[in-house]
Motif scaffolding. Structure first.
Motif, short mmCIF file in Angstrom:
data_model
loop_
_atom_site.label_atom_id
_atom_site.label_comp_id
_atom_site.label_asym_id
_atom_site.label_seq_id
_atom_site.Cartn_x
_atom_site.Cartn_y
_atom_site.Cartn_z
N GLN A 267 0.85 -1.35 -0.03
CA GLN A 267 -0.07 -0.08 -0.05
C GLN A 267 0.82 1.29 -0.23
OE1 GLN A 267 -3.18 0.17 -0.32
NE2 GLN A 267 -3.11 -2.28 -0.74
N HIS B 83 3.18 2.34 2.07
CA HIS B 83 3.66 3.02 3.30
C HIS B 83 4.84 3.68 3.64
CE1 HIS B 83 -0.51 1.59 4.68
NE2 HIS B 83 -0.13 0.48 4.65
N CYS C 292 9.43 0.03 4.53
CA CYS C 292 10.29 -0.71 4.11
C CYS C 292 11.51 0.22 3.66
CB CYS C 292 10.07 -1.60 3.18
SG CYS C 292 9.28 -0.83 1.64
N PHE D 26 10.89 3.30 -4.00
CA PHE D 26 9.42 3.43 -4.36
C PHE D 26 9.41 3.22 -6.00
CE2 PHE D 26 8.67 5.77 -0.51
CZ PHE D 26 7.55 4.98 0.13
N ALA E 245 6.27 0.01 -3.28
CA ALA E 245 7.59 -0.35 -3.26
C ALA E 245 7.99 -1.76 -3.84
CB ALA E 245 7.85 -0.76 -1.68
N CYS F 236 6.46 -4.58 8.18
CA CYS F 236 5.52 -3.99 6.83
C CYS F 236 3.99 -4.23 7.36
CB CYS F 236 5.71 -5.00 5.72
SG CYS F 236 4.43 -4.60 4.45
N ALA G 190 3.66 -7.77 3.04
CA ALA G 190 3.91 -7.87 1.56
C ALA G 190 5.11 -8.02 1.42
CB ALA G 190 3.62 -6.17 0.99
S1 SF4 Z 1 6.14 -3.28 1.10
FE1 SF4 Z 1 5.05 -2.87 3.09
S2 SF4 Z 1 6.33 -1.33 4.18
FE2 SF4 Z 1 6.99 -1.26 2.11
S3 SF4 Z 1 5.68 0.20 1.15
FE3 SF4 Z 1 4.66 -1.78 0.68
S4 SF4 Z 1 3.15 -1.95 2.44
FE4 SF4 Z 1 4.78 -0.34 3.01
#
Ligand code: SF4
Length: 68
Positions: A11, A13, A16, A26, A32, A54, A58
């Motif tokens: 999603q 966030h 990571c 990103f 990611a 995470c 994911a």
């Molecule tokens: S892999 Fe997990 S922590 Fe990294 S951006 Fe995606 S949801 Fe967020």
């Protein structure tokens, strides 16, 4: 051994990316992506910390560590 991000779960966030910036970045879509290379011993702590933190579960670490 590689670390992967499931794009269906991610999603964006960014936990990571903050936790292990050498292993995650990103994409243009805001999700990611993990480094497309074999992990080294020095990567393990970051990869495991990112996997554990995470919020979408994911991140997966797959395979065995390749030793020279
Ligand atoms: S892999 Fe997990 S922590 Fe990294 S951006 Fe995606 S949801 Fe967020």
């Amino acid at each position: 051994m590689r670390v992967r991000v499931d794009p269906e779960r991610c999603q964006g966030h960014g936990v990571c990316v903050v936790t292990a910036p050498a292993l995650f970045d990103f994409q243009d879509d805001g999700k990611a992506v993990a480094a497309a290379r074999e992990l080294e011993v020095a990567d393990l702590d970051g990869a495991r910390a990112a996997e554990a933190s995470c919020p979408e579960l994911a991140i997966a670490i797959e395979g065995k560590l390749r030793t020279a």
